[in-house]
Design a protein around this motif. Structure first.
Motif, PDB file in Angstrom:
ATOM      1  N   ALA A 206       0.813  -1.217   0.000  1.00 41.58           N
ATOM      2  CA  ALA A 206       0.000   0.000   0.000  1.00 41.58           C
ATOM      3  C   ALA A 206       0.844   1.262   0.000  1.00 41.58           C
ATOM      4  O   ALA A 206       0.388   2.316  -0.445  1.00 41.58           O
ATOM      5  N   SER A 207       2.069   1.187   0.498  1.00 43.84           N
ATOM      6  CA  SER A 207       2.934   2.367   0.602  1.00 43.84           C
ATOM      7  C   SER A 207       3.638   2.639  -0.722  1.00 43.84           C
ATOM      8  O   SER A 207       4.244   1.742  -1.307  1.00 43.84           O
ATOM      9  N   PRO A 208       3.594   3.883  -1.200  1.00 41.43           N
ATOM     10  CA  PRO A 208       4.326   4.209  -2.430  1.00 41.43           C
ATOM     11  C   PRO A 208       5.833   4.282  -2.226  1.00 41.43           C
ATOM     12  O   PRO A 208       6.588   4.349  -3.192  1.00 41.43           O
ATOM     13  N   ARG A 209       6.286   4.281  -0.975  1.00 42.20           N
ATOM     14  CA  ARG A 209       7.715   4.327  -0.670  1.00 42.20           C
ATOM     15  C   ARG A 209       8.143   2.977  -0.098  1.00 42.20           C
ATOM     16  O   ARG A 209       7.415   2.389   0.709  1.00 42.20           O
ATOM     17  N   PRO A 210       9.316   2.444  -0.479  1.00 44.03           N
ATOM     18  CA  PRO A 210       9.769   1.150   0.052  1.00 44.03           C
ATOM     19  C   PRO A 210       9.911   1.195   1.584  1.00 44.03           C
ATOM     20  O   PRO A 210      10.381   2.186   2.153  1.00 44.03           O
ATOM     21  N   LEU A 211       9.506   0.118   2.234  1.00 49.17           N
ATOM     22  CA  LEU A 211       9.591  -0.002   3.688  1.00 49.17           C
ATOM     23  C   LEU A 211      10.423  -1.232   4.040  1.00 49.17           C
ATOM     24  O   LEU A 211      10.402  -2.232   3.317  1.00 49.17           O
ATOM     25  N   ALA A 212      11.126  -1.163   5.168  1.00 45.44           N
ATOM     26  CA  ALA A 212      11.915  -2.305   5.647  1.00 45.44           C
ATOM     27  C   ALA A 212      10.972  -3.376   6.184  1.00 45.44           C
ATOM     28  O   ALA A 212      10.090  -3.080   7.004  1.00 45.44           O
ATOM     29  N   PHE A 213      11.166  -4.617   5.749  1.00 43.02           N
ATOM     30  CA  PHE A 213      10.246  -5.689   6.134  1.00 43.02           C
ATOM     31  C   PHE A 213      10.271  -5.941   7.639  1.00 43.02           C
ATOM     32  O   PHE A 213       9.219  -5.999   8.296  1.00 43.02           O
ATOM     33  N   GLY A 214      11.463  -6.097   8.226  1.00 45.95           N
ATOM     34  CA  GLY A 214      11.557  -6.411   9.654  1.00 45.95           C
ATOM     35  C   GLY A 214      10.929  -5.343  10.527  1.00 45.95           C
ATOM     36  O   GLY A 214      10.198  -5.645  11.479  1.00 45.95           O
ATOM     37  N   ARG A 215      11.205  -4.091  10.207  1.00 48.83           N
ATOM     38  CA  ARG A 215      10.645  -2.988  10.990  1.00 48.83           C
ATOM     39  C   ARG A 215       9.131  -2.941  10.840  1.00 48.83           C
ATOM     40  O   ARG A 215       8.408  -2.681  11.809  1.00 48.83           O
ATOM     41  N   THR A 216       8.636  -3.227   9.633  1.00 49.67           N
ATOM     42  CA  THR A 216       7.193  -3.205   9.413  1.00 49.67           C
ATOM     43  C   THR A 216       6.508  -4.321  10.187  1.00 49.67           C
ATOM     44  O   THR A 216       5.374  -4.152  10.671  1.00 49.67           O
ATOM     45  N   VAL A 217       7.170  -5.476  10.316  1.00 48.52           N
ATOM     46  CA  VAL A 217       6.613  -6.572  11.119  1.00 48.52           C
ATOM     47  C   VAL A 217       6.451  -6.126  12.572  1.00 48.52           C
ATOM     48  O   VAL A 217       5.418  -6.383  13.215  1.00 48.52           O
ATOM     49  N   ILE A 218       7.454  -5.427  13.112  1.00 51.18           N
ATOM     50  CA  ILE A 218       7.373  -4.942  14.492  1.00 51.18           C
ATOM     51  C   ILE A 218       6.222  -3.950  14.641  1.00 51.18           C
ATOM     52  O   ILE A 218       5.488  -3.948  15.634  1.00 51.18           O
ATOM     53  N   VAL A 219       6.028  -3.102  13.633  1.00 49.59           N
ATOM     54  CA  VAL A 219       4.926  -2.134  13.671  1.00 49.59           C
ATOM     55  C   VAL A 219       3.581  -2.852  13.676  1.00 49.59           C
ATOM     56  O   VAL A 219       2.664  -2.488  14.429  1.00 49.59           O
ATOM     57  N   GLN A 220       3.450  -3.902  12.855  1.00 49.21           N
ATOM     58  CA  GLN A 220       2.180  -4.635  12.833  1.00 49.21           C
ATOM     59  C   GLN A 220       1.930  -5.332  14.164  1.00 49.21           C
ATOM     60  O   GLN A 220       0.782  -5.459  14.608  1.00 49.21           O
ATOM     61  N   LEU A 221       2.988  -5.801  14.809  1.00 48.32           N
ATOM     62  CA  LEU A 221       2.829  -6.383  16.141  1.00 48.32           C
ATOM     63  C   LEU A 221       2.378  -5.318  17.135  1.00 48.32           C
ATOM     64  O   LEU A 221       1.536  -5.571  18.007  1.00 48.32           O
ATOM     65  N   ALA A 222       2.909  -4.100  16.991  1.00 52.02           N
ATOM     66  CA  ALA A 222       2.492  -2.999  17.868  1.00 52.02           C
ATOM     67  C   ALA A 222       1.022  -2.642  17.648  1.00 52.02           C
ATOM     68  O   ALA A 222       0.327  -2.249  18.591  1.00 52.02           O
ATOM     69  N   THR A 223       0.536  -2.790  16.421  1.00 56.78           N
ATOM     70  CA  THR A 223      -0.883  -2.490  16.170  1.00 56.78           C
ATOM     71  C   THR A 223      -1.793  -3.459  16.924  1.00 56.78           C
ATOM     72  O   THR A 223      -2.920  -3.105  17.269  1.00 56.78           O
ATOM     73  N   SER A 224      -1.310  -4.675  17.184  1.00 56.41           N
ATOM     74  CA  SER A 224      -2.140  -5.626  17.931  1.00 56.41           C
ATOM     75  C   SER A 224      -2.387  -5.132  19.345  1.00 56.41           C
ATOM     76  O   SER A 224      -3.448  -5.380  19.922  1.00 56.41           O
ATOM     77  N   PHE A 225      -1.413  -4.402  19.913  1.00 54.61           N
ATOM     78  CA  PHE A 225      -1.615  -3.805  21.234  1.00 54.61           C
ATOM     79  C   PHE A 225      -2.524  -2.590  21.135  1.00 54.61           C
ATOM     80  O   PHE A 225      -3.459  -2.428  21.929  1.00 54.61           O
ATOM     81  N   ALA A 226      -2.284  -1.737  20.138  1.00 57.60           N
ATOM     82  CA  ALA A 226      -3.092  -0.519  20.005  1.00 57.60           C
ATOM     83  C   ALA A 226      -4.551  -0.848  19.725  1.00 57.60           C
ATOM     84  O   ALA A 226      -5.463  -0.166  20.211  1.00 57.60           O
TER      85      ALA A 226
END
Length: 581
Positions: free
Chosen positions: A338-358
């Motif tokens: 969905a992002s037009p800019r490349p994102l780091a896979f590992g960091r994005t995984v951590i962010v998705q894990l953080a969304t489970s708390f939020a």
């Protein structure tokens, strides 16, 4: 042991007397030493592991409850805590703040650390203000001198973190000294510095009244720091001793906020939101958890449900946990698409894990959306572009979910599984048709009445078409979302199989997709209660016995809801520390 430790440091103690003072996180002593035959008075603080463990619990509780927590690490040793306080006191002394001179720091034989400072004869601010001989003129002069000490601290970016009446000492000449930097912080943010002013304003107002406290602070500090402190004039932002004192002064905090506003002719500041989640929301979650995890097992007869959980095959439960973990990798792929800019896979995984708390704190997925938006902005996307990327993510997800439901409906229609168990022949198709047409009618009516929503839908559709024109992004986006649903369906299947059920893949897919759709519309965080009930209902209608169905759903939610939420909290704090959110 303290006497021996002081003697080993060359201080020659003659008398060591424990003192009853309002000292948080330490045990205070008055010590008289003989230095070249001349007696010298010291104030010594002892910090042991009991105090250190209490500090850990205190800081952990603050991290759980409050949004903006800037505490130092709770895992320092007693010696490190004593050294930290000595360092802050020396910094304050160097900045010109009137504070006792640090004499020495050491460790006793039992591991307790100690900090020795010059002893200043005098009394605390509260004791001095209650003395009958204190005149109004001397009081104003003393208060202005006190605020000058605070101004020096502020200029040096030192936050005291416990600046209340008990830690302001008046010497025999009536001069204020700031003591006890045990909770202090160097290089502090404006928010922390403003909190010091809020704490001291309340402490001073309790002794001399609101008008005198605010006017002297305004003359010395100016309006800016007071305006910053005003939103923190609330019980949650104050020390426990201060909160206890203001219980007998109803309306004091409102009076201070109004007095600050009057100087600038503005409206009184509204209290800052400090809690991560409101108590009302916590009560709602607690009631839902009780209804789900205490009353729901009664549907499957409690004894049989517990028996199914006891006899669960752990290899299948491990599979459910693995599939739950896979969902965060696939969700990361969808965000990257969905992002037009490349994102780091590992960091994005951590962010998705953080969304489970939020998401556990807010309904309708709002918490997770806020985390993803902030992450995309930190990754360099303008806010409008980040919001467009989220619209693509949500819009494509809804579209794919509807298509998956239709596909699973056709699959089940061929097997006639749900229709045979739940409805007479022909009624299933009719019911589905009515439900779809009703949903479309409501959607059209809403969009016609809210043109802004229709414009948002059009923008999302335009962004989705732009993603589709890029094969790589489309594969990441759609493949990630499809993979997330497949992994969740597999996790549900593993959990139910672990507890003795044997549902078909078509039934699992239909039950999960329907349950998650209902959960998304639920007002409870992450559909708590609604998802469990709908999953159990769908499985039992599909022919799974009630006990394995209830036990399997509870195991599934543990693997996909509760455990990720706990891990997500630590992921969220990690991202905050790295300034990625």
């Amino acid at each position: 042991q303290l006497r021996a430790a002081l003697a080993a440091a060359g201080l020659r103690p003659v008398e060591v007397t424990p003192v009853r003072l309002d000292a948080r996180g330490s045990r205070p002593f008055f010590v008289t030493t003989a230095d070249d035959g001349r007696p010298m008075g010291l104030f010594v603080k002892v910090i042991g592991y009991h105090e250190r463990n209490a500090d850990i619990l205190f800081k952990v509780a603050r991290h759980v409850l409050f949004r903006e927590v800037e505490d130092e690490s709770p895992f320092a040793t007693p010696k490190q805590q004593a050294e930290h306080e000595a360092f802050l006191a020396l910094l304050a002394k160097r900045a010109g703040v009137r504070t006792p001179t640090v004499v020495s720091v050491g460790v006793a034989a039992n591991g307790d650390a100690w900090l020795a400072e010059e002893r200043i004869p005098g009394s605390t601010l509260a004791q001095a203000m209650s003395a009958p001989q204190s005149s109004a003129v001397r009081t104003v002069e003393m208060l202005e001198d006190l605020w000058r000490q605070v101004a020096l601290l502020r200029a040096a970016r030192i936050a005291h973190r416990d600046l209340r009446a008990a830690n302001v000492l008046l010497d025999d000449a009536g001069r204020p000294w700031l003591v006890d930097f045990g909770f202090g912080e160097s290089g502090a943010s404006d928010h922390r510095l403003d909190a010091d002013i809020a704490e001291l304003l309340v402490s001073v107002a309790l002794q001399v009244g609101v008008e005198r406290a605010v006017s002297t602070a305004h003359r010395v500090l100016g309006p800016g720091p007071l305006e910053g402190a005003a939103p923190q004039l609330q019980p949650l932002a104050l020390a426990a001793a201060t909160r206890s004192a203001i219980r007998h002064r109803h309306g004091l905090l409102d009076e201070i906020r109004s007095a600050i506003a009057e100087f600038d002719g503005a409206e009184p500041a509204r209290p800052e939101v400090l809690l991560r989640v409101r108590w009302r929301t916590l009560g709602w979650i607690a009631a839902t958890v009780f209804a789900t995890y205490v009353l729901l097992p009664q549907v499957g007869k409690l004894g049989r449900t517990i028996s199914a959980l006891d006899d669960a095959r752990w290899q299948w439960l491990a599979g459910a946990l693995i599939m739950s973990a896979v969902t965060y990798a696939t969700a990361s792929l969808a965000v990257m698409g969905a992002s037009p800019r490349p994102l780091a896979f590992g960091r994005t995984v951590i962010v998705q894990l953080a969304t489970s708390f939020a998401n556990r704190l807010m309904p309708y997925g709002l918490g997770g959306s806020a985390v993803n938006e902030r992450y995309l902005e930190r990754a360099g996307l303008p806010r409008a572009t980040a919001l467009a990327a989220l619209a693509v993510l949500v819009g494509s997800g809804v579209t794919l979910h509807v298509l998956e439901l239709l596909g699973v409906g056709l699959w089940l229609g061929r097997s006639r599984l749900l229709i045979a168990n739940a409805l007479p022949s022909g009624w299933g198709l009719l019911t589905g048709f009515v439900a779809v047409m009703t949903a479309l009618g409501i959607a059209v009516a809403v969009l016609m009445r809210r043109p802004d929503w229709l414009a948002a839908v059009r923008d999302a559709a335009s962004s989705i078409s732009a993603v589709v024109r890029s094969p790589k992004r489309a594969a990441l986006l759609l493949g990630g979302q499809l993979g997330t649903n497949i992994a969740y369906i597999a996790a549900l299947g593993f959990a139910v199989h672990a507890c003795g059920g044997a549902p078909s893949p078509a039934l699992l897919a239909a039950v999960y997709l329907g349950g998650s759709a209902l959960g998304s519309a639920s007002p409870t965080p992450a559909g708590l209660g609604v998802v469990e009930a709908s999953l159990v209902a769908g499985l039992t209608v599909g022919g799974v016995a009630s006990a394995p169905a209830v036990a399997g759903v509870l195991a599934y939610r543990l693997a996909s809801f509760w455990i990720p939420a706990a891990a997500g909290f630590f992921a969220f704090k990690h991202l905050e520390r790295r300034h990625l959110l």
